[in-house]
Structures are given as structure tokens and as C-alpha cells.
Motif scaffolding. Structure first.
Motif, mmCIF file in Angstrom:
data_model
loop_
_atom_site.group_PDB
_atom_site.id
_atom_site.type_symbol
_atom_site.label_atom_id
_atom_site.label_comp_id
_atom_site.label_asym_id
_atom_site.label_seq_id
_atom_site.Cartn_x
_atom_site.Cartn_y
_atom_site.Cartn_z
ATOM 1 N N GLN A 9 -7.470 14.942 4.173
ATOM 2 C CA GLN A 9 -7.720 13.504 4.116
ATOM 3 C C GLN A 9 -6.611 12.766 3.371
ATOM 4 O O GLN A 9 -6.235 13.144 2.266
ATOM 5 N N TRP A 10 -6.088 11.702 4.006
ATOM 6 C CA TRP A 10 -5.128 10.794 3.376
ATOM 7 C C TRP A 10 -5.647 9.364 3.540
ATOM 8 O O TRP A 10 -6.299 9.047 4.535
ATOM 9 N N THR B 197 0.858 -1.191 0.000
ATOM 10 C CA THR B 197 0.000 0.000 0.000
ATOM 11 C C THR B 197 0.893 1.241 0.000
ATOM 12 O O THR B 197 2.082 1.168 0.309
ATOM 13 N N VAL B 198 0.289 2.374 -0.324
ATOM 14 C CA VAL B 198 0.980 3.658 -0.202
ATOM 15 C C VAL B 198 -0.026 4.674 0.330
ATOM 16 O O VAL B 198 -1.210 4.644 -0.030
ATOM 17 N N LEU B 199 0.435 5.550 1.211
ATOM 18 C CA LEU B 199 -0.437 6.570 1.784
ATOM 19 C C LEU B 199 -0.554 7.724 0.793
ATOM 20 O O LEU B 199 0.441 8.365 0.453
ATOM 21 N N THR C 243 -4.909 2.581 12.428
ATOM 22 C CA THR C 243 -6.207 2.509 13.094
ATOM 23 C C THR C 243 -7.339 2.935 12.170
ATOM 24 O O THR C 243 -8.406 2.328 12.148
ATOM 25 N N HIS C 244 -7.096 3.987 11.382
ATOM 26 C CA HIS C 244 -8.154 4.581 10.568
ATOM 27 C C HIS C 244 -8.032 4.223 9.088
ATOM 28 O O HIS C 244 -8.798 4.757 8.265
ATOM 29 N N THR D 48 -6.267 13.482 15.085
ATOM 30 C CA THR D 48 -6.639 12.505 14.067
ATOM 31 C C THR D 48 -7.893 11.718 14.410
ATOM 32 O O THR D 48 -8.281 10.817 13.653
ATOM 33 N N THR D 49 -8.526 12.050 15.514
ATOM 34 C CA THR D 49 -9.763 11.356 15.881
ATOM 35 C C THR D 49 -10.916 11.897 15.033
ATOM 36 O O THR D 49 -11.177 13.117 15.065
ATOM 37 N N PRO D 50 -11.587 11.045 14.273
ATOM 38 C CA PRO D 50 -12.698 11.531 13.426
ATOM 39 C C PRO D 50 -13.775 12.180 14.265
ATOM 40 O O PRO D 50 -14.104 11.728 15.366
ATOM 41 N N ARG D 51 -14.320 13.271 13.721
ATOM 42 C CA ARG D 51 -15.380 14.001 14.457
ATOM 43 C C ARG D 51 -16.687 13.939 13.677
ATOM 44 O O ARG D 51 -16.711 13.787 12.500
#
Length: 326
Positions: free
Chosen positions: A131-132, A122-124, A274-275, A323-326
Motif C-alpha cells: 500500500q502507498w 503531496t508526496v507518495l 485514480t486511487h 492496481t485494481t482494488p479487489r
């Protein structure tokens, strides 16, 4: 604040062991033909480590909108060392550190980092504002290929791509696929009509060092739907080996802070895992919302104002909250 000052200056104008590693890498890259294509690629990547004078040349060339005039050419430069963070065979990391003199004082700033992975799964990649995402690399595209992931000054993500090293016509060159990228600071601080780049990256070795060439199509997705092209830009960053300045201040900073930055990299990696990617607010002046606080924590360690353990604990909280989604 020091990071912002030096970034503005660029827009307008360790240890002996680490140095030895860089010197050895450069000598290896100039040695006779390696035993394998893989090793030849590795030597080409490692050859980018060293001590340089850097010249930055950025120019918008062709407008694709009647109401947009390309910007004037922007030239600047600086002194930059590139150190090997790690070499694990099929995974290599290189850290850039600016070492600049301003009003008689030497100023140091941790700059960008690039990680290289052989035949990546994979690649980021950048997926649009804030958003990544981790993007799978098909088997036929990763065979013999290297990914390059570029990280900002605080080790938050910037962009990633996949490409092959080639050795045609006397050139050792790596060329990426077309990759989405967030705006560079030089553009982000102006709030331009475009809000992202679609860029192709090339790293080419030269007799005196190497050159980083970017072909950027500046795009706007602000209206929603498919992004549209605004203007094409060439960026040519030339790294010429130099002994005209002392790298000591940069190496001293890296010696004092590399443990902290290792923990920061681990925290970013954990958030990404994690995400399956990452959401992170972009900030024009510092790249990301974590840019200033993480750089400040590292400087506190370098200045003896905080312990590594204290700074790492604060950094982990900062990254988790950002980095916690809201």
C-alpha cells in the motif's frame, strides 16, 4: 530473468546527447555560486547524473530484541550510469542503469529512479505492505523543500520523503524526513522477522561524485498494532565518477526503451491519481508483482522482438490489473 541474475550478483559480490546533458549538468554544479537558493538546489540534484563505480556498504548495527543478532556486514559494488530523464525546472527525474560485465558479456539492467519536486503539494509514501498513499505536505514543511520519490526497476513505487538542501560546513546535502519503506530485495528474499523500514535519507555531493546514506530502523508490524523496532541499519552507497568502463550498452538500452518507460510512468501516475495512492502486491525477488513482466517487455523492445506500441499496450493492461482494488 536477467534482472534477477544481476540483482543476485550485486548481493554477492544512448546516446551522445544524453551523455552531453549529464556532463553539462556536472559542470554546472561545479560552477560559481548560483543566482538563487532554488537554482543552487537544482544544480545539486543535476550533479548526481554521470558515470560511476558504485560501492554498497550495508550493516546492521544495534539489535533491540534479545533474540535477534545483527547480520554480518554486506559489501558489494557495480558500474552504474545516472541519466537525466527530464528537467522541468521544479521537477527533475534521474534514472540509474547498471552496466555490468559477467563472463565476458556486458549486461544491462534498468535500476532505480528518483524524482525531485520543488515545494510539493503531496508526496507518495509507503503505508504498509502492498500500500502507498498520496500524503499532503503542510505549507510550512514544503517552503523551500524538495520531495524525493524513489521508484523500483519497473517504475512501480518504493518510497517518498521531503527535505531541504543545506550547504553548511562545506557540504551540499539533502536530508529527508523519516519515511516508511518496503523491504529491499536483500532482506525480502530472506523472509525476516521485520517487514518494513523507517528510514532517513541523505544525498551528499563529494569531490568525485556523491554518496547516498540511509539510516534504517528495521521494524515489524506483523503482530498488528504499532510496529516495533528490531534492529538499526546503516547503508552507505558511494558513487565515484569513473571512465574505466564504456557506458554505451546502457545508453543504447535507454535510447531503445525510454519511450516505453515514459508510457509506463504515465500509466503508474494515472493509477495513483485514480486511487489517491496505489495497492500493489510486493514480491521479494522483483520488488513488485509487475517487476518481471514489465522488465521483460522492455527487453523485448531492446532486442527487436516487440514494437514499442505492442509493449506499451501490454504494460498498460498489466498495471491496470495489478492496481485494481479487489
Amino acid at each position: 530473468m536477467r534482472a534477477i541474475l544481476i540483482a543476485a550478483a550485486l548481493l554477492t559480490a544512448a546516446a551522445p546527447t544524453v551523455q552531453a546533458l549529464d556532463a553539462a549538468a556536472a559542470q554546472t554544479a561545479q560552477a560559481s555560486a548560483p543566482a538563487s537558493a532554488f537554482e543552487r538546489d537544482r544544480q545539486s540534484i543535476l550533479a548526481q547524473a554521470g558515470q560511476y563505480r558504485v560501492h554498497f556498504d550495508m550493516r546492521e548495527n544495534v539489535s533491540f530484541r534479545a533474540d535477534y543478532d545483527p547480520l554480518e556486514e554486506k559489501l558489494s559494488g557495480g558500474s552504474e550510469i545516472v541519466r537525466i530523464v527530464y528537467d522541468k525546472g521544479d521537477r527533475i527525474s534521474l534514472q540509474h542503469i547498471l552496466v555490468m560485465e559477467h563472463e565476458g558479456q556486458v549486461m544491462v539492467i534498468k535500476h532505480w529512479r528518483h524524482d525531485w519536486v520543488y515545494q510539493p503539494q503531496t508526496v507518495l509514501t509507503y503505508a504498509g505492505p502492498n500500500q502507498w498513499t498520496l500524503t499532503p505536505v503542510p505549507a510550512d514543511q514544503r517552503a523551500g523543500a524538495w520531495s524525493q520519490t524513489v521508484w523500483q526497476t519497473d517504475d512501480s513505487p518504493r518510497y517518498g520523503g521531503v527535505g531541504h538542501w543545506t550547504y553548511d560546513n562545506g557540504l551540499s546535502a539533502w536530508t529527508s524526513n523519516a519515511t516508511w519503506r518496503p523491504l529491499a530485495r536483500r532482506d525480502a528474499v530472506r523472509n525476516p522477522v521485520y517487514d518494513r523500514y523507517l528510514g532517513t535519507n541523505r544525498h551528499i555531493l563529494t569531490p568525485d561524485g556523491w554518496v547516498h546514506i540511509q539510516d534504517n530502523m528495521k521494524m515489524s508490524g506483523k503482530a498488528g498494532g504499532e510496529p516495533v523496532a528490531i534492529v538499526q541499519e546503516d547503508v552507505i552507497n558511494t558513487y565515484d565518477r569513473s571512465t574505466s568502463y564504456s557506458p554505451q550498452a546502457g545508453d543504447d538500452y535507454w535510447t531503445k526503451t525510454q519511450g516505453f518507460w515514459s508510457a509506463v510512468r504515465d500509466a503508474w501516475d494515472a493509477a495513483i491519481a485514480t486511487h489517491d495512492g496505489i495497492q500493489l502486491q510486493e514480491i521479494g525477488e522483483t520488488g513488485s508483482v509487475t517487476g518481471t513482466p514489465l522488465m521483460d517487455l522492455a527487453q523485448q523492445i531492446a532486442d527487436g522482438e516487440a514494437t514499442e506500441a505492442e509493449a506499451v499496450a501490454k504494460a498498460r493492461v498489466l498495471i491496470t490489473e495489478a492496481t485494481t482494488p479487489r
